[in-house]
Design an enzyme around this catalytic site. Sequence first.
Site, PDB file in Angstrom:
ATOM      1  CB  SER A 198      -8.720   1.596   5.691  1.00 41.89           C
ATOM      2  OG  SER A 198      -9.174   2.927   5.657  1.00 41.89           O
TER       3      SER A 198
ATOM      4  CE  LYS B 157      -3.896   2.053   2.545  1.00 45.90           C
ATOM      5  NZ  LYS B 157      -4.810   1.888   3.702  1.00 45.90           N
TER       6      LYS B 157
ATOM      7  CB  SER C  93      -7.780   3.932   2.583  1.00 50.16           C
ATOM      8  OG  SER C  93      -7.118   3.223   3.624  1.00 50.16           O
TER       9      SER C  93
END
Length: 500
Positions: A182, A83, A158
């Site tokens: 997320s 990420k 996210s």
Amino acid sequence: MTEATNPADLGALQARRLIARRQLSATELAEACIARVEAVDHAVNALVARDFDGMLDGARKADARQAAGEPLGPLHGLPVGIKDMNDVAGLPTTYGSEIFRDNVPTHDDALVAGLRAAGALPMGKTNNPEWSAGANTRNRVYGTTANPHDLTRNCGGSSGGSAVALACGYAPLASGSDLGGSLRTPAAYCGVVGFRPSFGVVPGIGRVTGLLPQSTSGPMARSVADCGLMLSVMAAPDRRDPFTMVVDGRTAWDPAGFANPKRVDLGSLRIAVTEDFGFAPTEAATRNHFRTALAALLPFLGDVEDRAPDCTDADRIFAVLRAVMFLATHAKFVDETPHLVGPNVTDNVAEGRRYSAADVAQALAMQGDYHRRWQAFFETCDFLICPTATVVPRDWHELYPTEIDGAPTRTYYHWLGLAYASTIPGHPSITIPCGRDANGVPFGLQIIGRRHDDAGVLAVAAELESIIAGLPDLAPRGPDIAALRRAPNLSDALGFYPEN
């Protein structure tokens, strides 16, 4: 080679076993994953910075070490997506923020270094919204990431890039992080598995507000077992996180146990189920699918009761403590370069400035009461099952759901209540695929356990995953890779880059 036998579609444990048996090389796996990215990423925009040369070099070295008879790490030769909130040496870490568009770290952060030391091969950075604020993966640096099951819909966030990369076969493992869902929301929307561990299990040494531990990193994969394998590496002892308990160099939990959870008899467990925790704004479409899925699973479960912990003040607690965290970490960006900061971060900083010291003190006290109520609830219940997200995936142009079944939402994160209900007391939570919603997009089932019973959550999820795989109406299906190959470039779509 067909899609069904393509190494890119192998799970982490499957690939690791084949590599150990010399039936697959790390180089062959890396090449297959690279080919998959190059074939379909134009349609989804999940892997936004790449180090294919570095991954191939690492794969060749891994094969050479194996040929020399050296011991193999638990993640030996496995590609992993990282990420864009974690540092990988030589690759940009932008946080999805225009302010950090040109930020290129020279060293791996602790999480990436640990994965690399275990044999994993970072392949690149996966997309996330600006500063991971919100559950729609869009930013002005890299643009939008689309749901691979329906390119018009939100992939969640996210950790949306990680979820999409997994669903599309870019890598068998990916990193995620979770404050209010997320990693759970995108995993649910994309049909993969995302695990939010208890506070401190995965050290968060870069967390600025160290004693407010709501945000944590966690593993993402295509199966529960693969998540457990990755967690066994991520759950390292590190005293720099005040919630990571380390005694004599070891944690209070056994990391190896995450990779080998014990079998559990679902019929012997006391299971609570809830559609909304009594407060989350859950839409009718989500409730209906959850009821249908639960009906199919009930014959395999024991004592099941429709009830939930007392979540009084959940919205207030989460709102205040979230805003405090954003105020501590992002206020300077809003003040110094407001034109480079998106609406979600700007709104959270403004919200933080509206709260007084009394508001924060009250929220902390409420959190203490909330935590104690959850502990009392889990004295009479072993696990809780609920939907992962309040709404089914919507058009990705929508920054966040402003209304749910006609009722307005209060903030850009209000719709994430099903996830942050368990964030507030720090309980482990996992989402697994469980059928498809009325629009044909994956639906996520969330399993929550007692605090620090992470191994138990993995065990129950693995049993449910096995049952679901045998139910034709609920069994997971991946995205149509052939259709993604033919799809137009997502970057050509109107609104690909959001406006501030």
